[in-house]
Design a protein around this motif. Structure first.
Motif, mmCIF file in Angstrom:
data_model
loop_
_atom_site.group_PDB
_atom_site.id
_atom_site.type_symbol
_atom_site.label_atom_id
_atom_site.label_comp_id
_atom_site.label_asym_id
_atom_site.label_seq_id
_atom_site.Cartn_x
_atom_site.Cartn_y
_atom_site.Cartn_z
ATOM 1 N N ALA A 1 2.777 98.694 32.972
ATOM 2 C CA ALA A 1 3.623 99.889 33.065
ATOM 3 C C ALA A 1 2.786 101.107 33.436
ATOM 4 C CB ALA A 1 4.335 100.121 31.745
ATOM 5 N N ARG A 2 1.594 101.210 32.838
ATOM 6 C CA ARG A 2 0.729 102.349 33.149
ATOM 7 C C ARG A 2 0.306 102.335 34.611
ATOM 8 N NH1 ARG A 2 -2.871 101.738 27.616
ATOM 9 N NH2 ARG A 2 -1.584 103.101 26.272
ATOM 10 N N ARG A 3 -0.033 101.109 35.133
ATOM 11 C CA ARG A 3 -0.450 101.016 36.535
ATOM 12 C C ARG A 3 0.711 101.368 37.466
ATOM 13 N NH1 ARG A 3 -3.163 96.330 34.656
ATOM 14 N NH2 ARG A 3 -1.519 94.966 35.522
ATOM 15 N N LEU A 4 1.901 100.879 37.145
ATOM 16 C CA LEU A 4 3.061 101.160 37.991
ATOM 17 C C LEU A 4 3.414 102.652 37.961
ATOM 18 C CD1 LEU A 4 5.303 98.085 37.078
ATOM 19 C CD2 LEU A 4 4.256 98.553 39.308
ATOM 20 N N ALA A 5 3.294 103.262 36.794
ATOM 21 C CA ALA A 5 3.589 104.697 36.692
ATOM 22 C C ALA A 5 2.610 105.497 37.535
ATOM 23 C CB ALA A 5 3.532 105.142 35.239
ATOM 24 N N ALA A 6 1.332 105.105 37.497
ATOM 25 C CA ALA A 6 0.316 105.794 38.295
ATOM 26 C C ALA A 6 0.566 105.629 39.781
ATOM 27 C CB ALA A 6 -1.077 105.284 37.938
ATOM 28 N N ALA A 7 1.154 104.498 40.173
ATOM 29 C CA ALA A 7 1.435 104.234 41.580
ATOM 30 C C ALA A 7 2.763 104.844 42.027
ATOM 31 C CB ALA A 7 1.451 102.720 41.832
ATOM 32 N N GLY A 8 3.528 105.416 41.087
ATOM 33 C CA GLY A 8 4.787 106.048 41.447
ATOM 34 C C GLY A 8 6.000 105.147 41.362
#
Length: 591
Positions: free
Chosen positions: A19-26
């Protein structure tokens, strides 16, 4: 990619990491689903991050109720940052009794709309965090103990918790410690001691600390005044959006305090503070545009800012706005609207506004509805009773005009007499009451003395009345030449009555040489200023050709204007005009 999301959801820790990686990627929607999985599984880090997302409206639609629910879940599981955040929310108005979706009145909850701080709930969560060793929690607990209500207030304990937080070099701990020490400082040494932690907080970048240091150096709190250092600190706080600092910075730049005057930048910072809701800044911006100077005057702009400040309760701005409405500068001239704003300022104790309002009432320039219901006489009676001369004058106005109290001209005259020793308007009005025998026995000679005192200050109405008294020999020797000179002074201010009087004086029948050209000039000036009798006399003189060839067409125009204003004598002149030219012998005989 969606398969990886599905696989990550099978493990809460993996779901949180992805979730953190996806949030950082937008990829907000996909991140939100995985955050929800991890939070629902009880991962406190996920619950904390979901709460922040709901509060900020980033991954989820903004929903403070949901944010509070997830902060609470993490806090109850022992997550210290969530405990601190929950304590802060309770200080902003979150109520402990509610939970779930009904936690707030609606989904638009914010601190400004909240019903007030819930100190007991905030205390409980801050204490949990503080006992866990959190520097943030310790500073929050110090704040609650230093500012809470009776039963919670304990400044000695607050000092201890602030010291613990500051010992961990927490900026808010330094700030709280410095502020509490400053409130107790009664010597220069203690003031210097209090400044040290505030300076540490400023070094850490806390804007509020910079603002406080600005105040300390500007107002010389335990130190010598240092405007340049104050300006530096105010600027640092202002850049970070501290409204009071923006207002202070703007005012110092305008005044050139600690720097060369810079009205353009000063106005810019004052405007920012005003837009953020600072009434003093709004009033200063209004005054800046009203006065002009380094910036061109703009009364319409001034009215906007004065209104913003006045609506926020700034009484001087309310008075200024009232005066704009009274003069028609930047707004449509409206005496009743002027009275409404002057009444606001007067209600706040502004003596100048009270005087202006009294003059409006005295000259019958406002409808009674504009001031009905206001305790005007009570303001003025209190001020008068305390020995305030302006209050005595205003109270006299209420008594003589029956504003809020039964009309009592005798009592009004008594208060006018007291005020007349210092107040020019009171001298004029007391003189008029003596002249007319209102509330006191008529005494023209005493009246002339008081009216002359007011006239000596240049008061237009007093000069005009003094000239009239000289003209008719009331209270003084008859003196037509002296009356003419006084009327001339008043006419130069644009007073239509004085212009009309000069026309009559120069037209004959008085103790000065006849000058028909001058008489026609002054009749025309007064007529153009909409004086009804001057319009009648100008029409007659033009009809008869008393100062030149007859001008029947123009004469008819002025006679009709006089008739439209209720001067019935003009009707017969119009009939005579329609009958034909005036015989030469009649013209020579005068008017």
């Amino acid at each position: 990619m969606r398969l990886l999301d599905h696989l990550a959801a099978l493990s809460p820790p993996r779901a949180l990491r992805r979730a953190r990686r996806l949030a950082a990627a937008g990829a907000r929607a996909r991140a939100a689903r995985l955050y929800s999985v991890a939070a629902a599984a009880g991962l406190v880090e996920a619950q904390n991050e979901v709460a922040h997302a709901y509060l900020a409206g980033t991954l989820f639609p903004r929903n403070p109720a949901e944010a509070a629910r997830w902060f609470r879940a993490a806090a109850e599981a022992g997550h210290v940052p969530s405990q601190c955040r929950l304590a802060s929310l309770h200080l902003q108005g979150l109520r402990a009794a509610a939970s779930g979706p009904g936690l707030f009145p609606d989904d638009h909850w914010a601190a400004d709309d909240a019903p007030g701080a819930d100190y007991p709930a905030a205390l409980a969560w801050a204490r949990k965090a503080a006992d866990s060793g959190s520097a943030d929690g310790q500073s929050l607990l110090g704040f609650i103990l230093a500012n809470g209500p009776e039963g919670i207030l304990d400044r000695d304990a607050a000092l201890d918790w602030y010291r613990r937080s500051a010992a961990q070099d927490w900026p808010q701990g330094h700030l709280g410690l410095g502020m509490l020490l400053m409130s107790r400082a009664d010597t220069a040494e203690k003031t210097i001691e209090a400044m040290a932690p505030i300076e540490r907080a400023a070094e850490a970048g806390l804007p509020t600390a910079h603002f406080l240091l600005g105040v300390i150096h500007e107002q010389a709190v335990g130190v010598l005044p240092d405007p340049s250092r104050a300006l530096m600190h105010y600027r640092k706080a202002a850049i970070h959006g501290i409204r009071n600092a923006q207002a202070k910075l703007g005012a110092m730049l305008l005044a050139g305090s600690g720097c060369a005057p810079d009205p353009v930048e000063g106005e810019s910072w004052l405007r920012r503070a005003a837009v953020a809701g600072d009434p003093e800044a709004a009033a200063l911006v209004g005054d800046l545009y009203a006065r002009g100077g380094d910036l061109p005057p703009n009364y319409a702009e001034a009215a906007i800012w004065f209104r913003a400040a006045a609506e926020a309760g700034h009484r001087t701005a309310a008075r200024a706005l009232g005066m704009l409405y009274l003069t028609g500068a930047g707004v449509v001239r409206d005496a009743d609207e002027a009275a409404r704003w002057l009444a606001r300022a007067a209600s706040g104790g502004d003596a100048a506004a009270q005087a202006n309002l009294a003059n409006l009432i005295l000259h019958r320039q406002v409808r009674s509805a504009s001031v009905d219901g206001l305790p005007i006489h009570e303001w003025f009676e209190r001020a008068a009773g305390s020995g305030d001369a302006i209050g005595a004058f205003n109270y006299a106005v209420c008594l003589t005009e029956g504003i809020g109290v039964a009309r009592d001209e005798a009592k009004g005259a008594m208060w006018l007499r007291r005020a007349a020793e210092n107040i020019v308007n009171a001298q004029y009005w007391y003189g008029r009451m003596l002249l007319e025998g209102r509330g006191v026995p008529a005494d023209p000679e005493a009246a002339y003395g008081w009216i002359s005192r007011a006239a000596d200050t240049g008061m237009t109405d007093a000069l005009a009345l003094q000239a009239e008294m000289k003209l008719h020999g009331r209270g003084t020797a008859r003196d037509h030449a002296g009356a003419r000179d006084l009327f001339l002074r008043v006419a130069e201010t644009g007073h239509p009555g004085a212009m009309f009087a000069l026309g009559a004086l120069h037209g004959g029948g008085h103790d000065i040489p006849v000058d028909r050209a001058a008489a026609l000039h002054w009749y025309r000036r007064a007529a153009e200023a909409n004086h009804p009798l001057a319009q009648l006399m100008l029409g007659r003189w033009l009809r008869k050709g008393l100062a030149g060839p007859p001008e029947p067409a123009e004469a008819e125009t002025w006679l009709r204007r006089a008739l439209a204003q209720g001067v019935e004598e003009a009707r017969s002149d119009l009939v005579d005009l329609a009958a034909g030219p005036e015989p030469a012998a009649s013209r020579a005989a005068g008017d």
